[in-house]
Design an enzyme around this catalytic site. Sequence first.
Site, mmCIF file in Angstrom:
data_model
loop_
_atom_site.group_PDB
_atom_site.id
_atom_site.type_symbol
_atom_site.label_atom_id
_atom_site.label_comp_id
_atom_site.label_asym_id
_atom_site.label_seq_id
_atom_site.Cartn_x
_atom_site.Cartn_y
_atom_site.Cartn_z
ATOM 1 N N GLY A 26 0.803 -1.221 0.000
ATOM 2 C CA GLY A 26 0.000 0.000 0.000
ATOM 3 C C GLY A 26 0.832 1.265 0.000
ATOM 4 O O GLY A 26 0.299 2.371 -0.117
ATOM 5 N N ALA A 27 2.167 1.114 0.095
ATOM 6 C CA ALA A 27 3.046 2.298 0.099
ATOM 7 C C ALA A 27 3.213 2.878 -1.300
ATOM 8 O O ALA A 27 3.643 4.018 -1.464
ATOM 9 C CB ALA A 27 4.414 1.952 0.690
ATOM 10 N N GLY A 28 2.890 2.075 -2.333
ATOM 11 C CA GLY A 28 2.984 2.561 -3.714
ATOM 12 C C GLY A 28 4.152 2.010 -4.501
ATOM 13 O O GLY A 28 4.449 2.505 -5.589
ATOM 14 N N LYS A 29 4.805 0.963 -3.991
ATOM 15 C CA LYS A 29 5.947 0.365 -4.687
ATOM 16 C C LYS A 29 5.587 -0.079 -6.100
ATOM 17 O O LYS A 29 6.299 0.215 -7.049
ATOM 18 C CB LYS A 29 6.476 -0.860 -3.924
ATOM 19 C CG LYS A 29 7.247 -0.598 -2.684
ATOM 20 C CD LYS A 29 8.030 -1.815 -2.229
ATOM 21 C CE LYS A 29 7.285 -3.110 -2.239
ATOM 22 N NZ LYS A 29 6.236 -3.274 -1.258
ATOM 23 N N SER A 30 4.483 -0.808 -6.211
ATOM 24 C CA SER A 30 4.088 -1.368 -7.516
ATOM 25 C C SER A 30 3.836 -0.273 -8.550
ATOM 26 O O SER A 30 4.249 -0.392 -9.706
ATOM 27 C CB SER A 30 2.833 -2.227 -7.367
ATOM 28 O OG SER A 30 3.088 -3.302 -6.499
ATOM 29 N N THR A 31 3.184 0.803 -8.134
ATOM 30 C CA THR A 31 2.892 1.913 -9.047
ATOM 31 C C THR A 31 4.185 2.588 -9.497
ATOM 32 O O THR A 31 4.365 2.897 -10.683
ATOM 33 C CB THR A 31 1.977 2.954 -8.359
ATOM 34 O OG1 THR A 31 0.834 2.279 -7.842
ATOM 35 C CG2 THR A 31 1.513 4.023 -9.328
ATOM 36 N N ARG A 56 -3.887 -13.930 -7.956
ATOM 37 C CA ARG A 56 -5.028 -13.018 -7.898
ATOM 38 C C ARG A 56 -5.546 -12.822 -9.321
ATOM 39 O O ARG A 56 -4.816 -13.098 -10.283
ATOM 40 C CB ARG A 56 -4.603 -11.673 -7.294
ATOM 41 C CG ARG A 56 -4.281 -11.754 -5.805
ATOM 42 C CD ARG A 56 -3.806 -10.436 -5.255
ATOM 43 N NE ARG A 56 -3.419 -10.556 -3.854
ATOM 44 C CZ ARG A 56 -2.462 -9.846 -3.271
ATOM 45 N NH1 ARG A 56 -1.777 -8.955 -3.979
ATOM 46 N NH2 ARG A 56 -2.176 -10.013 -1.991
ATOM 47 N N ARG A 149 -8.622 -0.270 -1.761
ATOM 48 C CA ARG A 149 -8.385 -1.384 -2.692
ATOM 49 C C ARG A 149 -9.526 -2.414 -2.681
ATOM 50 O O ARG A 149 -9.809 -3.051 -3.676
ATOM 51 C CB ARG A 149 -7.103 -2.134 -2.283
ATOM 52 C CG ARG A 149 -5.812 -1.536 -2.746
ATOM 53 C CD ARG A 149 -4.723 -2.491 -2.321
ATOM 54 N NE ARG A 149 -3.390 -1.997 -2.567
ATOM 55 C CZ ARG A 149 -2.287 -2.656 -2.246
ATOM 56 N NH1 ARG A 149 -2.377 -3.823 -1.655
ATOM 57 N NH2 ARG A 149 -1.095 -2.157 -2.490
ATOM 58 N N ARG A 160 -1.866 -6.755 7.976
ATOM 59 C CA ARG A 160 -0.972 -5.950 7.121
ATOM 60 C C ARG A 160 -0.565 -4.653 7.823
ATOM 61 O O ARG A 160 0.582 -4.209 7.714
ATOM 62 C CB ARG A 160 -1.659 -5.622 5.781
ATOM 63 C CG ARG A 160 -1.660 -6.776 4.799
ATOM 64 C CD ARG A 160 -2.030 -6.307 3.409
ATOM 65 N NE ARG A 160 -2.140 -7.407 2.475
ATOM 66 C CZ ARG A 160 -1.113 -7.951 1.822
ATOM 67 N NH1 ARG A 160 0.117 -7.500 2.030
ATOM 68 N NH2 ARG A 160 -1.308 -8.949 0.972
ATOM 69 N N ASN A 183 6.226 8.289 0.053
ATOM 70 C CA ASN A 183 5.318 8.461 -1.083
ATOM 71 C C ASN A 183 4.041 9.194 -0.659
ATOM 72 O O ASN A 183 2.994 8.595 -0.458
ATOM 73 C CB ASN A 183 4.987 7.095 -1.692
ATOM 74 C CG ASN A 183 4.134 7.219 -2.939
ATOM 75 O OD1 ASN A 183 3.994 8.303 -3.508
ATOM 76 N ND2 ASN A 183 3.551 6.113 -3.367
#
Length: 211
Positions: A26-31, A56, A149, A160, A183
């Site tokens: 949820g920190a934004g790593k993937s984005t 998923r 999400r 989490r 972020n």
Amino acid sequence: MFMRYFSRLLSAMAGPRPVVLSGPSGAGKSTLLKKLMQEYDSVFGFSVSHTTRTPRPGEQDGKDYHFVTREAMQAGINNGEFIESAEFSGNMYGTSKAAVQAVQAKNLICILDIDMQGVKNIKRTDLNPLYISIQPPSIDVLENRLRHRKTESEESLQRRLQIATVDMELSKEPGMFDVQIVNDNLEDAYGQLKHALLEEINVVKKVNMSS
């Protein structure tokens, strides 16, 4: 003896210096990673992790993760095929030596997206990556993002958040990370990430242009 084996194993990995990216879900790593890979697709390669969790919706085996059985993954760990591995929410996750080598063999900077447990494991090896931490502005902001999400049960979400609280504290330890990015604003965070990686990006670009 085991760690000496890891040291020899990783010393043999030729290629650009890898990058370890860590931070709570949820920190934004993937984005941020997605933006980086879109802008520099010929510079970075993503290390595809192994996991025992079920895919998923929309996830592809071999692209998002290598989805394997617990037995197969445990056998690989026992055989020394993994640089790091960890258990989270009842599922195993890990980075194999082959996954990193596959990226480095293409003269790409290998990105490893791993949790704090994995960071600590890698620090005991000779991999010598650049360690970058991506953190949310606060635990409240993180909770809002995770709730938005709508992919978690309340129990899973609370778990989490507990892990994230520990993660955020550990990330502040001196020497744990080379770069810390909060972020709060995506474009600002991306600018900081690019700045941190600019030297490595230019080295790879130069080599690729001359080859």
